[in-house]
Design a protein around this motif. Structure first.
Motif, mmCIF file in Angstrom:
data_model
loop_
_atom_site.group_PDB
_atom_site.id
_atom_site.type_symbol
_atom_site.label_atom_id
_atom_site.label_comp_id
_atom_site.label_asym_id
_atom_site.label_seq_id
_atom_site.Cartn_x
_atom_site.Cartn_y
_atom_site.Cartn_z
ATOM 1 N N GLU A 37 0.839 -1.203 0.000
ATOM 2 C CA GLU A 37 0.000 0.000 0.000
ATOM 3 C C GLU A 37 0.879 1.260 0.000
ATOM 4 O O GLU A 37 0.583 2.258 -0.707
ATOM 5 C CB GLU A 37 -0.931 0.003 1.213
ATOM 6 C CG GLU A 37 -2.026 -1.042 1.120
ATOM 7 C CD GLU A 37 -2.936 -1.020 2.350
ATOM 8 O OE1 GLU A 37 -2.621 -0.247 3.288
ATOM 9 O OE2 GLU A 37 -3.928 -1.773 2.388
ATOM 10 N N GLY A 38 1.963 1.215 0.823
ATOM 11 C CA GLY A 38 2.871 2.373 0.837
ATOM 12 C C GLY A 38 3.546 2.581 -0.502
ATOM 13 O O GLY A 38 3.719 3.727 -0.985
ATOM 14 N N GLU A 45 2.239 9.248 -5.844
ATOM 15 C CA GLU A 45 2.887 10.550 -5.588
ATOM 16 C C GLU A 45 3.916 10.878 -6.666
ATOM 17 O O GLU A 45 4.078 12.049 -7.089
ATOM 18 C CB GLU A 45 3.542 10.503 -4.203
ATOM 19 C CG GLU A 45 3.995 11.849 -3.664
ATOM 20 C CD GLU A 45 2.837 12.809 -3.474
ATOM 21 O OE1 GLU A 45 3.031 14.043 -3.607
ATOM 22 O OE2 GLU A 45 1.703 12.325 -3.150
ATOM 23 N N ALA A 46 4.630 9.834 -7.136
ATOM 24 C CA ALA A 46 5.586 10.069 -8.232
ATOM 25 C C ALA A 46 4.849 10.461 -9.498
ATOM 26 O O ALA A 46 5.292 11.330 -10.261
ATOM 27 C CB ALA A 46 6.416 8.810 -8.460
ATOM 28 N N LEU A 79 8.560 16.153 -3.289
ATOM 29 C CA LEU A 79 9.832 15.434 -3.227
ATOM 30 C C LEU A 79 10.189 15.083 -1.788
ATOM 31 O O LEU A 79 10.685 13.983 -1.491
ATOM 32 C CB LEU A 79 10.940 16.282 -3.844
ATOM 33 C CG LEU A 79 10.919 16.398 -5.374
ATOM 34 C CD1 LEU A 79 12.007 17.368 -5.862
ATOM 35 C CD2 LEU A 79 11.099 15.030 -6.014
ATOM 36 N N ASP A 80 9.917 16.071 -0.881
ATOM 37 C CA ASP A 80 10.223 15.786 0.524
ATOM 38 C C ASP A 80 9.347 14.644 1.070
ATOM 39 O O ASP A 80 9.795 13.825 1.862
ATOM 40 C CB ASP A 80 10.030 17.069 1.340
ATOM 41 C CG ASP A 80 10.546 16.914 2.746
ATOM 42 O OD1 ASP A 80 11.748 16.619 2.916
ATOM 43 O OD2 ASP A 80 9.708 16.998 3.698
ATOM 44 N N LEU A 81 8.069 14.583 0.616
ATOM 45 C CA LEU A 81 7.170 13.503 1.039
ATOM 46 C C LEU A 81 7.665 12.147 0.548
ATOM 47 O O LEU A 81 7.632 11.158 1.274
ATOM 48 C CB LEU A 81 5.755 13.781 0.529
ATOM 49 C CG LEU A 81 4.690 12.747 0.880
ATOM 50 C CD1 LEU A 81 4.528 12.619 2.390
ATOM 51 C CD2 LEU A 81 3.347 13.102 0.237
ATOM 52 N N LEU A 82 8.138 12.134 -0.672
ATOM 53 C CA LEU A 82 8.679 10.866 -1.195
ATOM 54 C C LEU A 82 9.932 10.449 -0.439
ATOM 55 O O LEU A 82 10.176 9.262 -0.212
ATOM 56 C CB LEU A 82 8.983 10.996 -2.689
ATOM 57 C CG LEU A 82 7.782 11.039 -3.638
ATOM 58 C CD1 LEU A 82 8.232 11.321 -5.067
ATOM 59 C CD2 LEU A 82 7.010 9.734 -3.576
ATOM 60 N N ARG A 83 10.720 11.424 -0.027
ATOM 61 C CA ARG A 83 11.959 11.097 0.671
ATOM 62 C C ARG A 83 11.693 10.595 2.070
ATOM 63 O O ARG A 83 12.287 9.597 2.510
ATOM 64 C CB ARG A 83 12.851 12.333 0.719
ATOM 65 C CG ARG A 83 14.220 12.097 1.388
ATOM 66 C CD ARG A 83 15.028 13.391 1.364
ATOM 67 N NE ARG A 83 14.343 14.437 2.097
ATOM 68 C CZ ARG A 83 14.386 14.586 3.430
ATOM 69 N NH1 ARG A 83 15.065 13.737 4.173
ATOM 70 N NH2 ARG A 83 13.743 15.590 4.012
ATOM 71 N N THR A 84 10.749 11.262 2.810
ATOM 72 C CA THR A 84 10.512 10.894 4.207
ATOM 73 C C THR A 84 9.380 9.864 4.369
ATOM 74 O O THR A 84 9.361 9.062 5.308
ATOM 75 C CB THR A 84 10.160 12.146 5.027
ATOM 76 O OG1 THR A 84 8.994 12.778 4.450
ATOM 77 C CG2 THR A 84 11.327 13.153 4.979
ATOM 78 N N GLY A 85 8.435 9.884 3.444
ATOM 79 C CA GLY A 85 7.286 8.983 3.563
ATOM 80 C C GLY A 85 6.263 9.481 4.593
ATOM 81 O O GLY A 85 6.515 10.412 5.362
ATOM 82 N N ASP A 86 5.051 8.839 4.608
ATOM 83 C CA ASP A 86 3.965 9.195 5.540
ATOM 84 C C ASP A 86 3.311 7.880 6.027
ATOM 85 O O ASP A 86 2.464 7.295 5.330
ATOM 86 C CB ASP A 86 2.948 10.089 4.847
ATOM 87 C CG ASP A 86 1.880 10.594 5.813
ATOM 88 O OD1 ASP A 86 2.009 10.300 7.037
ATOM 89 O OD2 ASP A 86 0.932 11.235 5.361
ATOM 90 N N PRO A 90 -0.842 4.721 4.347
ATOM 91 C CA PRO A 90 0.619 4.849 4.435
ATOM 92 C C PRO A 90 1.204 5.231 3.070
ATOM 93 O O PRO A 90 0.592 4.942 2.040
ATOM 94 C CB PRO A 90 1.037 3.445 4.833
ATOM 95 C CG PRO A 90 0.041 2.558 4.206
ATOM 96 C CD PRO A 90 -1.250 3.299 4.173
ATOM 97 N N LEU A 91 2.404 5.859 3.128
ATOM 98 C CA LEU A 91 3.121 6.238 1.900
ATOM 99 C C LEU A 91 4.598 6.182 2.225
ATOM 100 O O LEU A 91 5.064 6.869 3.132
ATOM 101 C CB LEU A 91 2.728 7.646 1.448
ATOM 102 C CG LEU A 91 3.264 8.094 0.099
ATOM 103 C CD1 LEU A 91 2.289 9.081 -0.531
ATOM 104 C CD2 LEU A 91 4.627 8.760 0.200
#
Length: 661
Positions: A37-38, A45-46, A79-86, A90-91
């Motif tokens: 799912e993440g 997101e990409a 880009l910051d979201l992709l780097r850190t994740g959520d 989930p991401l």
């Protein structure tokens, strides 16, 4: 010492293992799914980066610098979201070397493009498009790297699911096998053993292979089966013993019954003794037996009967003096004894030893502290007399004593009956013929005196009196013969009364009638005889003294028996007849009435005939009331002999006696 795990521990461990495996597989599946799912969210997101790049190009051509700055900020945030994740979405990016290099390339290219796009001068359109196309290609490569990672996770999840399916099958098979081995098979063995136990196979046992609960149940079942088998065997043993005891008791009862039957049927002492000696020899298992009778003084013993005795012994010991030998014990020492006969035994008569007997049992025959005789049993081997056999032999001997005493009592009763009959004959002769003979004796003396004196008148008168006396004596003899030959019926006295009236009417020519009134219980035969004799005596008085032409006999059966003899003769004055009159008919009737407990009443008036009433007590009174003499009165006189102290018969003990003269 190490102990094996119990069945509960095994089942709990198996369940806990299955639970842990299930939790681990579920946790792993959830984790992989969360990862997928993440990664899918990262792909989305990409893809948004591509869309934001296209918008960025559009904004650069048409919008102001502030709008460009806003779009750049959003692009940096992606880009910051992709780097850190959520983790909450989930991401997160499934990082690997490929995805990291692709992401760094995207950041580097974005940094170059950003430095040129954030200047004050609008960038060149062609250059901007070229940079955007290059950036999109980098993003596509990044997305492809992420999808490759997701595809790997998906394949791993599929493989794990297949593994879990196979594990579930193996676990199910394992659980069924373990259940069969640990639970089903032991339960089935218990059920089969229980079924065999119900069918009577008390030797059924279960193997105890384990120390678990089923092992304990098997051991408990074996203990229960052993206890049940022991109880059953003990019960069978007790039943066998009880059956043998009952058989012995039946044999004893049969022996006692045979002795009782013999005692009731034996007509003489010899037959009783002969039958008894055979039975007691059979019961005791003796080689010979003898029954000896002792006189009342216990001076000697006479051999009544023997069974199995040698002839020389029976002849030589036919009569023994008390205490002269082992047989014939004195009354003071009378008891059941077991006497061994050995070569050293001192005996006065050697017949027992010569006959080969080694043991003798003597049993005294006693009745109410009186020694009647002795029973001797002879054995050709040593024996021990058990308590049961001793009690049986003594009980049989007591029956013999009772039977011997019964025969003696019967003989005494017969003797007493003969004596009573003779006494009755004597009374009848004394009360009738003896009086007439006494009168004849006086007249004979008067006749002798008249002849000596030559007084012809007195001589003729005496001869006339003698003729009358002889005729009356002859009549009395005939009446006695009629009385003694009269028989009554066990059911009713009517037939005997009719026969008596018929004879009376034939002898006297008087008319007679018989009236029976009411219904009641029949009289006993002995009571019928006494009543019939009283009626005959009343008829005799009518014949001798009344001068009547008619006699009526009226019988009342209820509420009590009453007999009334009424004639139409000349009658007499009852009060003028003294008790010691020469006319003894009334005295005889009073005595008979007294013996049977009856009330005798005589009513007569000169010129109006005579009435004689005989009233018997009721059946209830005859069996319960003691004799009560009637109180004296003007019309009643106590019967002769009532106060003389003579012994009363059962019929006399029935009620009171009162006679009216």
């Amino acid at each position: 010492m190490r102990t094996k795990p119990t069945l509960s521990t095994k089942l709990l461990a198996m369940g806990a293992g299955f639970l842990l495996v299930a939790l681990a597989s579920i946790s792993l599946t959830l984790w992989v799914t969360w990862k997928l799912e993440g990664g899918a969210a990262a792909v989305n997101e990409a893809g948004r980066l591509r869309m934001n790049m296209l918008r960025m190009v559009l904004v650069l051509q048409t919008e102001t610098a502030e709008a460009v700055q806003e779009r750049v900020r959003l692009f940096d945030a992606s880009l910051d979201l992709l780097r850190t994740g959520d983790p909450s979405r989930p991401l997160f990016v499934p990082w690997s070397d490929e995805t990291r290099s692709r992401f760094e390339a995207i950041r580097t290219q974005w940094a170059q493009a950003r430095s040129g796009w954030v200047t004050t001068l609008p960038p060149d359109r062609a250059q901007t498009l070229a940079q955007a196309d290059a950036f999109v290609q980098q993003v596509d490569g990044f997305v492809d790297a992420i999808e490759i990672q997701i595809a790997g996770w998906t394949a791993a999840l599929h493989l794990f699911q297949l593994f879990m399916m196979a594990l579930a099958i193996v676990a199910a098979v394992t659980f069924m096998a373990a259940s069969y081995l640990l639970v089903i098979n032991p339960v089935a063995r218990l059920q089969q053993a229980q079924a065999r136990l119900r069918q009577g196979e008390l030797g059924t046992r279960l193997p105890v292979d384990t120390d678990d609960e089923f092992g304990q149940l098997s051991a408990g079942f074996n203990l229960m089966a052993h206890a049940l088998q022991a109880s059953h065997d003990d019960l069978e043993h007790k039943v066998v013993e009880k059956t043998a005891s009952i058989a012995v008791q039946n044999q004893r009862l049969a022996a006692l019954y045979e002795v009782s039957a013999l005692a009731s049927t034996a007509s003489s002492l010899e037959l009783l003794a002969q039958g008894f000696v055979q039975q007691i020899r059979r019961v005791a298992g003796a080689d010979a037996a003898a029954v000896r009778w002792s006189n009342e003084a216990n001076e000697r013993y006479v051999l009544l009967a023997g069974d199995g005795l040698p002839r020389t012994m029976a002849e030589g010991e036919h009569c023994l003096h008390t205490g002269s030998c082992l047989c014939g014990q004195p009354q003071a020492q009378a008891r059941t004894r077991v006497i061994p006969i050995t070569p050293s035994t001192t005996v006065a008569l050697p017949h027992c030893r010569e006959a080969g007997f080694e043991t003798m049992v003597t049993i005294p025959v006693q009745m109410q502290q009186r020694l009647l005789g002795e029973v001797d049993l002879f054995f050709r081997s040593p024996i021990e007399l058990t308590d049961e056999l001793r009690d049986l032999l003594e009980a049989m001997t007591r029956h013999l004593a009772s039977a011997m005493e019964g025969l003696r009592a019967t003989a005494l009763e017969r003797e007493a009956a003969v004596a009573e009959e003779r006494s009755m004959l004597a009374r009848e002769l004394h009360d009738s013929i003896a009086q007439s003979l006494a009168f004849l004796k006086i007249q004979t003396q008067l006749l002798r005196d008249a002849v000596n004196r030559g007084d012809e008148a007195k001589r003729d008168r005496s001869i006339s009196e003698l003729d009358v006396g002889v005729r009356e004596c002859y009549s009395d003899v005939r009446e006695l013969l009629v009385h003694f030959r009269t028989r009554t019926s066990e059911e009713d006295i009517e037939s005997a009364l009719r026969a008596t009236l018929s004879k009376f009417e034939h002898q006297t020519g008087m008319a007679t009638t018989l009236g029976m009134v009411g219904h009641g219980l029949p009289l006993a035969p002995d009571l019928q005889i006494q009543v019939l004799h009283m009626v005959q005596e009343a008829l005799s008085n009518v014949r001798k003294h009344s001068g009547a032409t008619r006699v009526d006999l009226l019988v009342h059966r209820h509420p009590r028996w009453r007999f009334e003899v009424q004639d139409n003769g000349k009658g007499f004055d009852v009060a003028s007849v003294p008790p010691d009159s020469l006319h003894v008919g009334l005295g005889i009737m009073r005595e008979r009435a007294h013996r049977v407990g009856a009330v005798l009443q005589v009513e007569s008036t000169p010129g109006q005939g005579t009435r004689v009433c005989i009233e018997l007590p009721t059946v209830t009174a005859a069996t319960t009331m003691p004799p009560q003499p009637a109180p004296p009165s003007a019309a009643s006189i106590a019967p002769q002999g009532a106060a003389s102290g003579e012994e009363l018969t059962p019929a006399v003990a029935a009620g009171r006696v009162a006679t009216t003269a």
